[in-house]
Design a protein around this motif. Sequence first.
Motif, PDB file in Angstrom:
ATOM      1  N   GLN A  59       0.824  -1.209   0.000  1.00  0.00           N
ATOM      2  CA  GLN A  59       0.000   0.000   0.000  1.00  0.00           C
ATOM      3  C   GLN A  59       0.860   1.263   0.000  1.00  0.00           C
ATOM      4  OE1 GLN A  59      -2.388  -0.939   3.488  1.00  0.00           O
ATOM      5  NE2 GLN A  59      -4.168  -1.356   2.210  1.00  0.00           N
ATOM      6  N   ALA A  62       2.124   2.009  -3.482  1.00  0.00           N
ATOM      7  CA  ALA A  62       1.057   2.557  -4.331  1.00  0.00           C
ATOM      8  C   ALA A  62       0.735   4.000  -3.968  1.00  0.00           C
ATOM      9  CB  ALA A  62      -0.196   1.693  -4.213  1.00  0.00           C
ATOM     10  N   ARG A  63       0.751   4.320  -2.667  1.00  0.00           N
ATOM     11  CA  ARG A  63       0.438   5.691  -2.242  1.00  0.00           C
ATOM     12  C   ARG A  63       1.547   6.664  -2.636  1.00  0.00           C
ATOM     13  NH1 ARG A  63      -3.337   7.115   1.776  1.00  0.00           N
ATOM     14  NH2 ARG A  63      -4.695   5.401   2.414  1.00  0.00           N
ATOM     15  N   SER A  68      -3.251   4.642  -9.988  1.00  0.00           N
ATOM     16  CA  SER A  68      -4.387   3.853  -9.504  1.00  0.00           C
ATOM     17  C   SER A  68      -3.914   2.603  -8.764  1.00  0.00           C
ATOM     18  CB  SER A  68      -5.293   3.465 -10.670  1.00  0.00           C
ATOM     19  OG  SER A  68      -4.571   2.764 -11.660  1.00  0.00           O
ATOM     20  N   PHE A  69      -4.653   2.229  -7.743  1.00  0.00           N
ATOM     21  CA  PHE A  69      -4.279   1.113  -6.874  1.00  0.00           C
ATOM     22  C   PHE A  69      -5.512   0.276  -6.550  1.00  0.00           C
ATOM     23  CE2 PHE A  69      -4.102  -0.268  -2.343  1.00  0.00           C
ATOM     24  CZ  PHE A  69      -3.138  -1.263  -2.473  1.00  0.00           C
ATOM     25  N   GLN A  70      -5.361  -1.045  -6.614  1.00  0.00           N
ATOM     26  CA  GLN A  70      -6.443  -1.954  -6.219  1.00  0.00           C
ATOM     27  C   GLN A  70      -5.856  -3.051  -5.349  1.00  0.00           C
ATOM     28  OE1 GLN A  70      -9.670  -1.851  -6.694  1.00  0.00           O
ATOM     29  NE2 GLN A  70      -9.926  -0.302  -8.280  1.00  0.00           N
ATOM     30  N   ARG A  71      -6.588  -3.417  -4.310  1.00  0.00           N
ATOM     31  CA  ARG A  71      -6.166  -4.503  -3.434  1.00  0.00           C
ATOM     32  C   ARG A  71      -7.191  -5.629  -3.524  1.00  0.00           C
ATOM     33  NH1 ARG A  71      -7.387  -6.142   1.864  1.00  0.00           N
ATOM     34  NH2 ARG A  71      -5.642  -7.010   3.052  1.00  0.00           N
ATOM     35  N   ALA A 105      -5.415  -1.647 -12.958  1.00  0.00           N
ATOM     36  CA  ALA A 105      -4.858  -0.608 -12.094  1.00  0.00           C
ATOM     37  C   ALA A 105      -3.350  -0.586 -12.320  1.00  0.00           C
ATOM     38  CB  ALA A 105      -5.175  -0.895 -10.630  1.00  0.00           C
ATOM     39  N   ASN A 106      -2.712   0.510 -11.929  1.00  0.00           N
ATOM     40  CA  ASN A 106      -1.256   0.574 -12.078  1.00  0.00           C
ATOM     41  C   ASN A 106      -0.552  -0.350 -11.085  1.00  0.00           C
ATOM     42  OD1 ASN A 106      -2.013   3.859 -12.709  1.00  0.00           O
ATOM     43  ND2 ASN A 106      -0.773   2.740 -14.189  1.00  0.00           N
ATOM     44  N   VAL A 107      -1.098  -0.405  -9.872  1.00  0.00           N
ATOM     45  CA  VAL A 107      -0.534  -1.297  -8.846  1.00  0.00           C
ATOM     46  C   VAL A 107      -1.643  -2.201  -8.341  1.00  0.00           C
ATOM     47  CG1 VAL A 107       0.647  -1.457  -6.627  1.00  0.00           C
ATOM     48  CG2 VAL A 107       1.160   0.449  -8.161  1.00  0.00           C
TER      49      VAL A 107
END
Length: 319
Positions: A59, A62-63, A68-71, A105-107
Amino acid sequence: MATQAASAAASRAAQLETSLRTVIRGKDEVLRLALVSVFAKGHLLIEGVPGVGKTTLGQALARAIDCSFQRVQFTSDMLPSDVLGISIYSAAEQKFEFKRGPVFANVLLADEINRTTPKTQSALLEAMNEGQVTVDAYSYPLPQPFLVIATQNPIEHHGTYPLPESQLDRFLMRVRMGYPETGAEREILRAEAGTAKLEKLRPVLSGADVLEIQHAVTQIHVDDSLVSYALALVNKTRESDNLSLGVSPRGSQMFYRAAQAMAFLDGRDYCTPEDFKPLAVPVFAHRVVVSSHYASTLRKSEQAEQVLREIVDSVPVPV
């Protein structure tokens, strides 16, 4: 890339590393390897027992990158469509519409990837290797940069599905996050590192910056003697009696690229043997299979690392 632009890119990369250290305490080596993975266009597999910061690291990465980030929390009842997306019939449009899944998403943080079935695990293969997803005979490109950060607990085996060798080979490296040292754990308690610091973390790089740095990494000079050294290590894994499966050509390519990223993070435009040596274990350990007749008191997951260290020690370093 011009020297001035390369220097600016290296400065931004250093800022990213410094920013991440405010969240992840006492794990500088793991942080460096994670950044090597990002800048070498690779995917990262993080292993460790619960509660050591695997998800926090994903996380935080990604921050710190403004993208964009998805978990996704993987479970045994997940389907490939839960990751990739699904085509849904629209009565108004009178046609099927593709609803994109979290992989776009990017990550993508794939938490506890070994808890889902092989069918769902394999849904990520095309995305990780080719940067696209094919659903219902249509191919959809993924946003760039694209990075998969997967976590797994190597100790607990109840209800898990170990990743096959073909999928492990898609990860540029596997890093282990063990327990922090006493001093670092004291800092974590006193400084409220982890989740509290994560909320305050601000983006340091944009997605475009990451693409620029990834391009800069490919321009890092690697001497022919170092290429020969890297290939000698790879060939030793294929010839070793202690290994029944050696490093693949994809593995040697990723080793080369990771060394370039390591040199870039050290602020150099050329590689040295010290860029290659520390990467041999994290880049190769998950790609090799230890022979059944290899005698060792170590856990099976650590035997490959021991064999690789012996191989690294046996190959002379170019001077």
